[in-house]
Design a protein around this motif. Structure first.
Motif, PDB file in Angstrom:
ATOM      1  N   UNK A  70      -0.091 -61.351  61.650  1.00  0.00           N
ATOM      2  CA  UNK A  70      -0.049 -62.779  61.327  1.00  0.00           C
ATOM      3  C   UNK A  70       0.181 -63.005  59.839  1.00  0.00           C
ATOM      4  N   UNK A  71      -0.481 -62.204  58.997  1.00  0.00           N
ATOM      5  CA  UNK A  71      -0.301 -62.333  57.547  1.00  0.00           C
ATOM      6  C   UNK A  71       1.132 -61.987  57.167  1.00  0.00           C
ATOM      7  N   UNK A  72       1.676 -60.943  57.775  1.00  0.00           N
ATOM      8  CA  UNK A  72       3.061 -60.550  57.485  1.00  0.00           C
ATOM      9  C   UNK A  72       4.032 -61.667  57.873  1.00  0.00           C
ATOM     10  N   UNK A 119      -9.593 -54.717  59.300  1.00  0.00           N
ATOM     11  CA  UNK A 119      -9.267 -55.911  60.068  1.00  0.00           C
ATOM     12  C   UNK A 119      -8.401 -55.494  61.260  1.00  0.00           C
ATOM     13  N   UNK A 120      -8.091 -56.420  62.139  1.00  0.00           N
ATOM     14  CA  UNK A 120      -7.292 -56.095  63.318  1.00  0.00           C
ATOM     15  C   UNK A 120      -5.807 -56.063  62.984  1.00  0.00           C
ATOM     16  N   UNK A 121      -5.052 -55.352  63.831  1.00  0.00           N
ATOM     17  CA  UNK A 121      -3.599 -55.317  63.628  1.00  0.00           C
ATOM     18  C   UNK A 121      -2.982 -56.695  63.839  1.00  0.00           C
ATOM     19  N   UNK A 122      -3.604 -57.508  64.709  1.00  0.00           N
ATOM     20  CA  UNK A 122      -3.098 -58.871  64.908  1.00  0.00           C
ATOM     21  C   UNK A 122      -3.185 -59.678  63.619  1.00  0.00           C
ATOM     22  N   UNK A 123      -4.285 -59.487  62.869  1.00  0.00           N
ATOM     23  CA  UNK A 123      -4.441 -60.186  61.587  1.00  0.00           C
ATOM     24  C   UNK A 123      -3.352 -59.767  60.621  1.00  0.00           C
TER      25      UNK A 123
END
Length: 307
Positions: A33-35, A26-30
């Motif tokens: 956001x999860x973090x 998945x992307x680092x942005x995802x």
């Protein structure tokens, strides 16, 4: 679906976000956001074994979990509004998109919006399609509404007359203001329009103005000499609209009303102290107008005879 459980597990082990993104595909942005959401909601590893990724998705991002439906346009309302002066499908589409977003529904694309309306019209009202070829016909006229500039010496307001021309097929427009409506301004306006469009059309459809037509007639109108010479030079045919027949040049008739709203009325609160300053402001508004849905976006899509 994103593997939220695995992301939370790796976060708990202190793995970097870049490595987690690679491992979970998945992307680092995802991951970021999860973090962020896990910290806001105090959710951390270990998790209950029964908690699925679907449940975590609804917990972290409830807005994206809501079912979205496409809002069907009210074609009956659209048809009534289209009968009003100055109203266009692009304007109604913008209003429709606004109301769709407010009701949390997905609006149709402009092409689909027009398609559904055309289907409605075909079923409820007989229409006649008038075929136009790209770059074949240009319609010209003076706008009924004037702009104004301020005389720097006296402070008085001076009327500026707005020339409007539109290509019948693409609805691409050209607009420029002049201090008068004499023969010189009329010819200059046409030359500037040809330069703006990058070529000359085969047919030119003016109104029955004295600067263009010396004697009006249903069958044998007499074209002004200077105007005829200009048309001869550019290799175009002047075919005036018939008297009291606005449908002979419907594109420019409709565009004049829209231009009056989009450009002239939009500039009503601004003061201009020269014609050049006014025309710069008109040009900026014109570029926005020509980028609206429903017009050809590039001249490469128009077949011209280059001048």
């Amino acid at each position: 679906m994103t593997n939220y459980r695995e992301i939370l597990r790796l976060i708990g082990q202190g793995i970097s976000q870049r490595s987690i993104a690679v491992s979970c595909e998945c992307s680092r942005n995802t991951v970021a956001r999860v973090l962020k959401r896990s910290q806001e909601l105090s959710v951390s590893w270990p998790l209950n074994p029964d908690r699925t990724n679907g449940e975590l998705h609804k917990l972290f991002f409830p807005e994206s979990s809501l079912p979205l439906t496409r809002k069907r346009p009210d074609n009956e309302y659209i048809h009534k509004e289209m009968a009003k002066s100055g109203v266009t499908l692009s304007l109604l589409w913008n209003e429709y998109c606004e109301s769709s977003r407010l009701s949390n529904e997905i609006p149709l694309m402009y092409s689909q919006f027009c398609y559904h309306y055309q289907q409605y019209v075909a079923k409820t009202k007989a229409t006649m399609h008038i075929g136009r070829k790209p770059g074949e016909q240009m319609e010209v006229d003076w706008a009924g509404q004037t702009a104004s500039i301020i005389d720097t010496d006296t402070g008085e307001s001076i009327d500026a007359y707005v020339f409007v021309t539109v290509l019948s097929y693409s609805q691409y427009a050209y607009v420029k203001a002049f201090l008068n409506q004499n023969q010189e301004s009329w010819i200059t306006a046409h030359i500037n329009a040809y330069k703006y469009f990058g070529g000359a059309t085969r047919i030119l459809v003016p109104d029955n103005l004295k600067t263009g037509v010396e004697r009006t007639s249903w069958y044998t109108p007499v074209i002004n000499k200077s105007y005829h010479e200009m048309a001869e030079y550019y290799g175009t045919a002047v075919i005036p609209a018939r008297v009291r027949k606005p449908k002979d040049k419907p594109s420019v008739e409709g565009t004049v009303g829209i231009i009056s709203t989009w450009i002239i009325a939009a500039l009503r609160r601004q003061q201009f102290f020269s014609l050049a300053e006014l025309n710069r402001a008109i040009r900026e508004k014109l570029e926005v107008f020509n980028r609206k849905p429903g017009t050809v976006k590039s001249f490469s899509q128009i077949s011209f005879r280059l001048v």
